[in-house]
Each structure stands twice: as C-alpha cells, then as structure tokens.
Design a protein around this motif. Structure first.
Motif, short mmCIF file in Angstrom:
data_model
loop_
_atom_site.label_atom_id
_atom_site.label_comp_id
_atom_site.label_asym_id
_atom_site.label_seq_id
_atom_site.Cartn_x
_atom_site.Cartn_y
_atom_site.Cartn_z
N LEU A 2 0.80 -1.23 0.00
CA LEU A 2 0.00 0.00 0.00
C LEU A 2 0.83 1.27 0.00
CD1 LEU A 2 -3.07 -0.53 0.03
CD2 LEU A 2 -1.95 -2.29 1.36
N ALA A 3 2.04 1.24 0.50
CA ALA A 3 2.84 2.46 0.66
C ALA A 3 3.46 2.89 -0.66
CB ALA A 3 3.94 2.23 1.69
N GLY A 4 3.39 4.19 -0.94
CA GLY A 4 3.96 4.73 -2.17
C GLY A 4 4.78 5.98 -1.92
N ALA A 5 5.02 6.72 -3.00
CA ALA A 5 5.94 7.86 -2.94
C ALA A 5 5.35 9.08 -2.24
CB ALA A 5 6.36 8.24 -4.36
N GLY A 6 4.03 9.16 -2.13
CA GLY A 6 3.44 10.32 -1.49
C GLY A 6 3.84 11.62 -2.16
N THR A 7 4.47 12.51 -1.41
CA THR A 7 4.88 13.81 -1.96
C THR A 7 6.11 13.74 -2.84
OG1 THR A 7 6.03 14.19 0.13
CG2 THR A 7 3.86 15.20 -0.12
N GLY A 8 6.68 12.55 -3.01
CA GLY A 8 7.83 12.41 -3.89
C GLY A 8 9.02 11.69 -3.29
N LEU A 9 8.78 10.72 -2.44
CA LEU A 9 9.88 9.96 -1.84
C LEU A 9 10.58 9.11 -2.89
CD1 LEU A 9 8.15 8.64 1.42
CD2 LEU A 9 9.78 10.52 1.26
N ASN A 10 11.89 8.93 -2.70
CA ASN A 10 12.63 8.00 -3.54
C ASN A 10 12.48 6.59 -2.99
OD1 ASN A 10 14.34 7.87 -1.32
ND2 ASN A 10 15.91 9.17 -2.24
N ALA A 11 13.14 5.61 -3.61
CA ALA A 11 12.99 4.22 -3.20
C ALA A 11 13.37 4.01 -1.74
CB ALA A 11 13.81 3.31 -4.11
N ALA A 12 14.44 4.65 -1.31
CA ALA A 12 14.87 4.52 0.09
C ALA A 12 13.84 5.13 1.03
CB ALA A 12 16.23 5.19 0.28
N GLY A 13 13.27 6.24 0.60
CA GLY A 13 12.24 6.88 1.42
C GLY A 13 10.99 6.03 1.54
N ILE A 14 10.62 5.38 0.46
CA ILE A 14 9.45 4.50 0.50
C ILE A 14 9.72 3.31 1.42
CG2 ILE A 14 7.96 2.97 -0.85
CD1 ILE A 14 8.44 4.90 -3.23
N GLN A 15 10.93 2.75 1.35
CA GLN A 15 11.25 1.63 2.22
C GLN A 15 11.23 2.05 3.69
OE1 GLN A 15 11.51 -1.71 1.60
NE2 GLN A 15 11.48 -1.70 3.84
N HIS A 16 11.71 3.26 3.97
CA HIS A 16 11.64 3.77 5.34
C HIS A 16 10.18 3.91 5.78
CE1 HIS A 16 12.31 6.13 8.92
NE2 HIS A 16 11.59 7.13 8.42
N LYS A 17 9.34 4.40 4.87
CA LYS A 17 7.91 4.53 5.19
C LYS A 17 7.32 3.16 5.54
CE LYS A 17 5.08 7.15 2.63
NZ LYS A 17 4.09 7.57 1.58
N VAL A 18 7.67 2.14 4.76
CA VAL A 18 7.17 0.79 5.03
C VAL A 18 7.61 0.32 6.41
CG1 VAL A 18 7.38 -1.64 4.34
CG2 VAL A 18 7.01 0.12 2.60
N THR A 19 8.86 0.59 6.78
CA THR A 19 9.35 0.20 8.10
C THR A 19 8.57 0.90 9.21
OG1 THR A 19 11.56 -0.17 7.20
CG2 THR A 19 11.39 0.11 9.58
N VAL A 20 8.30 2.19 9.02
CA VAL A 20 7.50 2.95 9.98
C VAL A 20 6.10 2.35 10.10
CG1 VAL A 20 6.38 5.20 10.38
CG2 VAL A 20 8.80 5.10 9.71
N LEU A 21 5.51 2.01 8.97
CA LEU A 21 4.17 1.44 8.97
C LEU A 21 4.14 0.07 9.66
CD1 LEU A 21 3.08 2.39 5.35
CD2 LEU A 21 2.11 3.28 7.46
N GLU A 22 5.16 -0.71 9.44
CA GLU A 22 5.21 -2.02 10.10
C GLU A 22 5.25 -1.86 11.61
OE1 GLU A 22 7.52 -4.53 6.57
OE2 GLU A 22 8.66 -3.57 8.18
N ARG A 23 6.00 -0.89 12.11
CA ARG A 23 6.03 -0.62 13.56
C ARG A 23 4.65 -0.23 14.06
NH1 ARG A 23 9.89 4.11 13.65
NH2 ARG A 23 9.04 4.35 15.75
N ALA A 24 4.00 0.66 13.32
CA ALA A 24 2.69 1.15 13.75
C ALA A 24 1.65 0.04 13.76
CB ALA A 24 2.25 2.29 12.84
N LEU A 25 1.65 -0.77 12.72
CA LEU A 25 0.66 -1.85 12.64
C LEU A 25 0.88 -2.89 13.73
CD1 LEU A 25 0.60 -2.12 8.77
CD2 LEU A 25 -1.35 -1.47 10.20
N GLU A 26 2.12 -3.14 14.07
CA GLU A 26 2.39 -4.06 15.17
C GLU A 26 1.90 -3.49 16.49
OE1 GLU A 26 6.18 -6.47 17.20
OE2 GLU A 26 6.51 -5.11 15.51
#
Length: 349
Positions: free
Chosen positions: A198-222
């Motif tokens: 589900l996570a994407g670039a949003g306002t313009g994140l690069n690949a590393a930024g998207i992966q960081h977003k996924v990590t943040v989301l995984e923490r939140a969902l847990e």
C-alpha cells in the motif's frame, strides 16, 4: 457525543428509475453500450438523484486539512509547515483545486481541522480545530475517542451545509503532510495486507524513502494489532481529515447526496466508511486512478472502476474535480440525445 449515527440507514437508490434510465439508454441513437461508462454513470446518477434527468449544476467540494504526528518519523519529502501554508493557498485561489473549482463553478469549502503551522483566521476557511496534529501513531493512537468523534462530526457538518445549498454532488478532498502514510496504515489494517502493498511515494519519496515509510508502517501496525474494527483502526491510524471524509461519506449517503471519490487517501476513507456502514457503497462514484502505489488495491477492494487515469497523485480533490466535466457530459448525453423514434433512425432488430 455518540457514534451511533454512523450505523443509521442510508437512503436507498431508486431501482425503478435505474431500470427506466437503462431502458432509455437503449432507445438513444447509438449502439447499446457504445458510450461505455458514460452510460453507466448516467444511470447511477438518475437512480441516486431520483430523477429521469440527472444533472450536476451544483457541485460542492469540501477540502479538509490537518497535520499528522507521524510526520516526525521523516515519511514525507515536504516539511509539515506546508499544510498550514496550503490552507491559505486554497482560500486565496492559488491551489489546483481552487482553479478547478472556479472553472467548474463549484462551491469550494475549506476546513482547517488542525495544523502545526496554524494560519489563523482566513476568510473562506472554516476553523474546526481539533488539535494542532494527531499523535504519532508509532507511539500510541493517532486520536483519542473525543478527537475521532469531532473529526467524524466535522465531515457530517459539511454535508449538512451542502444539503442546505441543494448540492447535487459532494466531493471530499484532503490536505495534510504525511497523510499518505496514514492512509497506507489504515488501508493495510482494513485489508489485512502488508504495508509494502500500500505504501507509495506520497509527496515524492525516492525508493529509500518508501522503504523507510514501510518500516515505519510495520512498527505502527504491530503496535495497534489489537485494533480489530474499522472505527478503532481509524482512531489509531487515521488522521483528522481522513476521519472527516469518513463522516462525510456516511452522512451524505444518509442524506441522499451522490459522492464522487478522489484518489488514494479519499478512497481509503471510502473503504473505511463502507466497512462501517456498507450501504454507503451505492452512493460512491469513483473519479480517477491515482499514481499512488496503493490506490489500485483499494479500488479493487471496493470493486470500483474509476472514470479516468491521468497519472495524478496530488490529492486536494483535484482528480475528482477533473472528472466532473465527464459526469456532466454523461448527464447531457442521457438527457439530450434523440431516441431512434424521435430521429427517425432504424433501431436494431
């Protein structure tokens, strides 16, 4: 305040008018189905507006703005001050949705639910401040119960205003730095799917930024794994503006006002609204397929086919506003084309 109103029944679409509209389409001077989705949306609008001649002369656009505590996790390419600055830009006419609303002669209704960079009183902006921001949902729930109730009620309030203005279509939009992160978290929870889907670039994140977003989301969902219904998931992972959209979608369906859904964030709010009150689904039309990564997945969950795909991912209700001329043309075709009998044209056997 109680949330019992969310489960109150919605107005039922008029199935007889839908059948009559389909029969009318078959008599128009064209091969059956040759206008594709323009035929389908005209039939849907006839059913929802309870009229043989649907029209979209009075369009209401509410844009809800709010900030997100999760922004402190570095999940956006833009600083958080932008939310408050954009509220002013909406009101002074410089934003994309401002231009689109003017060109459509639509009512643009801007609602500030709480921004870190508070722009203060601005003509044309309704202040319905809940807090400067939601809490960081990596550390706790994004909202407490009172804040969730207030956000949902803010959406319903704008529907009442649209109803008073005799609006024929309600469009909800949103603005809030980090709100694609919140929408991705909520969609992941609602669909029980990993945030990488589900996570994407949003306002313009690069690949590393998207992966960081996924990590943040995984923490939140847990952290919020025990939130086991849509309202709790909305409270723990949503934003004030996302909850306001949920409230608006439910209230508009209860009031009998058709809804045109915008992009990823708005569609995620629609998914939450339908999960809470399934009768909402009949009132939703879908405007466009966003370029944001998770949008296609949420559309599939709603069995939705949007009108256009222009690679847009701005939000603000801009995609929905862009689709309004197509809906107006669908109505014009339905109401204005001659039948085979009227035109003296031979029909199929």
């Amino acid at each position: 305040m109680s949330l019992d109103w969310l489960s109150a029944p919605c107005v039922q679409p008029d199935t007889e008018l839908a059948d009559a509209a389909r029969a009318h389409q078959l008599q128009l001077t064209k091969p059956p189905g040759s206008l594709g989705m323009l035929e389908a949306v005209a039939v849907q609008l006839a059913s929802l507006q309870r009229t043989a001649q649907p029209a979209l002369d009075r369009v209401w656009i509410s844009v809800f703005a709010a900030d997100h505590g999760v922004a402190e996790e570095g999940v956006s390419a833009f600083p958080q001050v932008v939310t408050g600055e954009m509220v002013r830009n909406f009101a002074t006419g410089g934003a994309a949705i401002s231009v689109l609303a003017r060109s459509l002669d639509a009512k643009l209704d801007v609602v500030n639910l709480g921004t870190v960079n508070d722009p203060g009183e601005i003509p044309g902006v309704r202040r319905a401040i809940i807090a400067p921001s939601t809490a960081n949902f990596c550390r706790g729930p994004a909202m407490n119960e009172a804040q969730l109730e207030a956000a949902l009620a803010a959406g319903a309030d704008r529907v009442r205003a649209a109803q008073k203005a005799d609006a024929q279509l309600f469009i909800g939009g949103e603005m809030g730095i980090a709100n694609t992160t919140s929408a991705a978290a909520l969609a992941s929870a609602l669909l029980e799917e990993p945030p990488s889907c589900l996570a994407g670039a949003g306002t313009g994140l690069n690949a590393a930024g998207i992966q960081h977003k996924v990590t943040v989301l995984e923490r939140a969902l847990e952290l919020h794994a025990t939130a086991n219904n849509a309202l709790e998931q909305l409270r723990c992972l949503g934003g004030f503006e996302i909850a306001a959209l949920v409230g608006a979608y439910v209230a508009a369906s209860q009031a009998g006002i058709p809804l045109l859904v915008d992009g990823f964030i708005s569609t995620t709010a629609a998914l939450a609204a339908v999960t809470i009150q399934p009768e909402v689904r009949a009132w939703l039309l879908f405007s466009h397929r966003s370029k944001e990564h998770g949008h296609a997945r949420v559309l599939r969950a709603l069995q939705a086919e949007p009108l256009i795909d222009l690679g847009m991912r701005l939000g603000e209700a801009s995609g929905a506003a862009t689709a309004v001329p197509l809906l107006r043309l669908a109505c014009a075709l339905h109401n204005g084309m001659a039948t085979f009998e009227q035109a003296g044209v031979s029909n199929v056997d």
